[in-house]
Design an enzyme around this catalytic site. Structure first.
Site, PDB file in Angstrom:
ATOM      1  N   ASP A 144       0.848  -1.193   0.000  1.00  0.00           N
ATOM      2  CA  ASP A 144       0.000   0.000   0.000  1.00  0.00           C
ATOM      3  C   ASP A 144       0.885   1.243   0.000  1.00  0.00           C
ATOM      4  O   ASP A 144       1.898   1.301   0.690  1.00  0.00           O
ATOM      5  CB  ASP A 144      -0.915  -0.014   1.241  1.00  0.00           C
ATOM      6  CG  ASP A 144      -2.065   0.967   1.128  1.00  0.00           C
ATOM      7  OD1 ASP A 144      -3.217   0.515   1.029  1.00  0.00           O
ATOM      8  OD2 ASP A 144      -1.808   2.193   1.134  1.00  0.00           O
ATOM      9  N   ILE A 145       0.466   2.254  -0.773  1.00  0.00           N
ATOM     10  CA  ILE A 145       1.263   3.475  -0.913  1.00  0.00           C
ATOM     11  C   ILE A 145       1.237   4.322   0.368  1.00  0.00           C
ATOM     12  O   ILE A 145       2.128   5.139   0.595  1.00  0.00           O
ATOM     13  CB  ILE A 145       0.750   4.291  -2.136  1.00  0.00           C
ATOM     14  CG1 ILE A 145       1.817   5.187  -2.703  1.00  0.00           C
ATOM     15  CG2 ILE A 145      -0.517   5.060  -1.806  1.00  0.00           C
ATOM     16  CD1 ILE A 145       1.450   5.777  -4.052  1.00  0.00           C
ATOM     17  N   GLN A 184     -14.176   2.599   1.887  1.00  0.00           N
ATOM     18  CA  GLN A 184     -13.625   2.195   0.589  1.00  0.00           C
ATOM     19  C   GLN A 184     -13.377   3.437  -0.267  1.00  0.00           C
ATOM     20  O   GLN A 184     -14.283   4.259  -0.447  1.00  0.00           O
ATOM     21  CB  GLN A 184     -14.580   1.235  -0.146  1.00  0.00           C
ATOM     22  CG  GLN A 184     -13.955   0.702  -1.434  1.00  0.00           C
ATOM     23  CD  GLN A 184     -14.832  -0.316  -2.170  1.00  0.00           C
ATOM     24  OE1 GLN A 184     -15.938  -0.611  -1.737  1.00  0.00           O
ATOM     25  NE2 GLN A 184     -14.324  -0.824  -3.274  1.00  0.00           N
ATOM     26  N   SER A 185     -12.141   3.589  -0.726  1.00  0.00           N
ATOM     27  CA  SER A 185     -11.804   4.768  -1.533  1.00  0.00           C
ATOM     28  C   SER A 185     -11.420   4.392  -2.956  1.00  0.00           C
ATOM     29  O   SER A 185     -11.493   5.226  -3.857  1.00  0.00           O
ATOM     30  CB  SER A 185     -10.667   5.547  -0.876  1.00  0.00           C
ATOM     31  OG  SER A 185      -9.516   4.733  -0.742  1.00  0.00           O
ATOM     32  N   HIS A 236     -10.398  -5.095  -3.350  1.00  0.00           N
ATOM     33  CA  HIS A 236      -9.060  -5.371  -2.816  1.00  0.00           C
ATOM     34  C   HIS A 236      -9.157  -5.805  -1.374  1.00  0.00           C
ATOM     35  O   HIS A 236     -10.040  -5.390  -0.628  1.00  0.00           O
ATOM     36  CB  HIS A 236      -8.144  -4.147  -2.938  1.00  0.00           C
ATOM     37  CG  HIS A 236      -8.711  -2.905  -2.314  1.00  0.00           C
ATOM     38  ND1 HIS A 236      -9.645  -2.121  -2.956  1.00  0.00           N
ATOM     39  CD2 HIS A 236      -8.495  -2.322  -1.118  1.00  0.00           C
ATOM     40  CE1 HIS A 236      -9.976  -1.111  -2.173  1.00  0.00           C
ATOM     41  NE2 HIS A 236      -9.292  -1.205  -1.043  1.00  0.00           N
ATOM     42  N   LEU A 237      -8.212  -6.605  -1.001  1.00  0.00           N
ATOM     43  CA  LEU A 237      -8.109  -7.119   0.362  1.00  0.00           C
ATOM     44  C   LEU A 237      -6.852  -6.482   0.980  1.00  0.00           C
ATOM     45  O   LEU A 237      -5.804  -6.451   0.348  1.00  0.00           O
ATOM     46  CB  LEU A 237      -7.999  -8.622   0.215  1.00  0.00           C
ATOM     47  CG  LEU A 237      -7.817  -9.600   1.328  1.00  0.00           C
ATOM     48  CD1 LEU A 237      -8.290 -10.947   0.831  1.00  0.00           C
ATOM     49  CD2 LEU A 237      -6.363  -9.665   1.687  1.00  0.00           C
TER      50      LEU A 237
HETATM   51  P1  5GP Z   1      -9.680   1.433   0.588  1.00  0.00           P
HETATM   52  O1  5GP Z   1      -9.689   2.746   1.341  1.00  0.00           O
HETATM   53  O2  5GP Z   1     -10.417   1.580  -0.727  1.00  0.00           O
HETATM   54  O3  5GP Z   1     -10.110   0.250   1.368  1.00  0.00           O
HETATM   55  O4  5GP Z   1      -8.157   1.162   0.256  1.00  0.00           O
HETATM   56  C1  5GP Z   1      -7.494   1.727  -0.815  1.00  0.00           C
HETATM   57  C2  5GP Z   1      -6.024   1.683  -0.501  1.00  0.00           C
HETATM   58  O5  5GP Z   1      -5.300   1.876  -1.693  1.00  0.00           O
HETATM   59  C3  5GP Z   1      -5.570   2.751   0.488  1.00  0.00           C
HETATM   60  O6  5GP Z   1      -5.009   2.133   1.627  1.00  0.00           O
HETATM   61  C4  5GP Z   1      -4.555   3.571  -0.313  1.00  0.00           C
HETATM   62  O7  5GP Z   1      -3.460   3.988   0.466  1.00  0.00           O
HETATM   63  C5  5GP Z   1      -4.140   2.612  -1.418  1.00  0.00           C
HETATM   64  N1  5GP Z   1      -3.743   3.235  -2.669  1.00  0.00           N
HETATM   65  C6  5GP Z   1      -4.394   4.227  -3.321  1.00  0.00           C
HETATM   66  N2  5GP Z   1      -3.768   4.529  -4.468  1.00  0.00           N
HETATM   67  C7  5GP Z   1      -2.686   3.709  -4.541  1.00  0.00           C
HETATM   68  C8  5GP Z   1      -1.654   3.543  -5.502  1.00  0.00           C
HETATM   69  O8  5GP Z   1      -1.585   4.217  -6.537  1.00  0.00           O
HETATM   70  N3  5GP Z   1      -0.714   2.597  -5.234  1.00  0.00           N
HETATM   71  C9  5GP Z   1      -0.738   1.829  -4.097  1.00  0.00           C
HETATM   72  N4  5GP Z   1       0.230   0.935  -3.932  1.00  0.00           N
HETATM   73  N5  5GP Z   1      -1.715   1.954  -3.177  1.00  0.00           N
HETATM   74  C10 5GP Z   1      -2.678   2.872  -3.394  1.00  0.00           C
END
Ligand code: 5GP
Ligand code: ZN
Length: 118
Positions: free
Chosen positions: A34-35, A98-99, A104-105
């Site tokens: 994760d970034i 969720q963003s 994704h897990l």
């Molecule tokens: P969500 O909030 O949808 O459950 O998780 C999305 C995740 O994706 C976040 O933890 C965010 O830091 C990660 N993320 C967003 N954009 C990128 C990217 O371009 N590369 C990587 N490696 N992670 C990303």
């Protein structure tokens, strides 16, 4: 490929069109760091094929979902956190945070994880 998939950052990572620190990949899934890590180990495991969220999982996706979980445990073992413990999370929908709307897990570990999550 529909418009969503052309613009989806995780589809780009799965195709190798966007850089990511990949720890594991096969014909079905990709696992990468994760970034914006929320723990010393924070890895995302995605299906190569786009699905917006867990809400879009169809009956024929059951094997894929099981594979994602098994790869989570395999990666956890590989990075050395399997014994001490780790957490697997799938945020689904805006109220769960969720963003990125490509299923994704999250695999989190390397520190004490409190319960319940916020
Ligand atoms: P969500 O909030 O949808 O459950 O998780 C999305 C995740 O994706 C976040 O933890 C965010 O830091 C990660 N993320 C967003 N954009 C990128 C990217 O371009 N590369 C990587 N490696 N992670 C990303
Ligand atoms: Zn996608």
């Amino acid at each position: 490929m529909n418009t969503d998939e052309r613009e989806c950052i995780f589809c780009h990572i799965a195709r190798g069109d966007h850089p990511a620190d990949i720890l594991y990949q096969d014909d079905q899934v990709v696992a990468f760091k994760d970034i914006n890590p929320q723990a010393p180990w924070h890895i995302l495991i995605i299906p190569r094929e786009h699905r917006d969220s867990l809400n879009d999982a169809a009956p024929q996706d059951e094997a894929l979902l099981g594979h994602m979980l098994r790869i989570a445990s395999k990666v956890a073992n590989h990075i050395g956190i399997a014994k001490e413990g780790y957490r697997v999370v799938i945020n689904t929908g805006p109220r769960a945070g969720q963003s990125i709307f490509h299923l994704h897990l999250h695999l989190l570990g390397g520190r004490l994880l409190r319960w319940p999550p916020g």
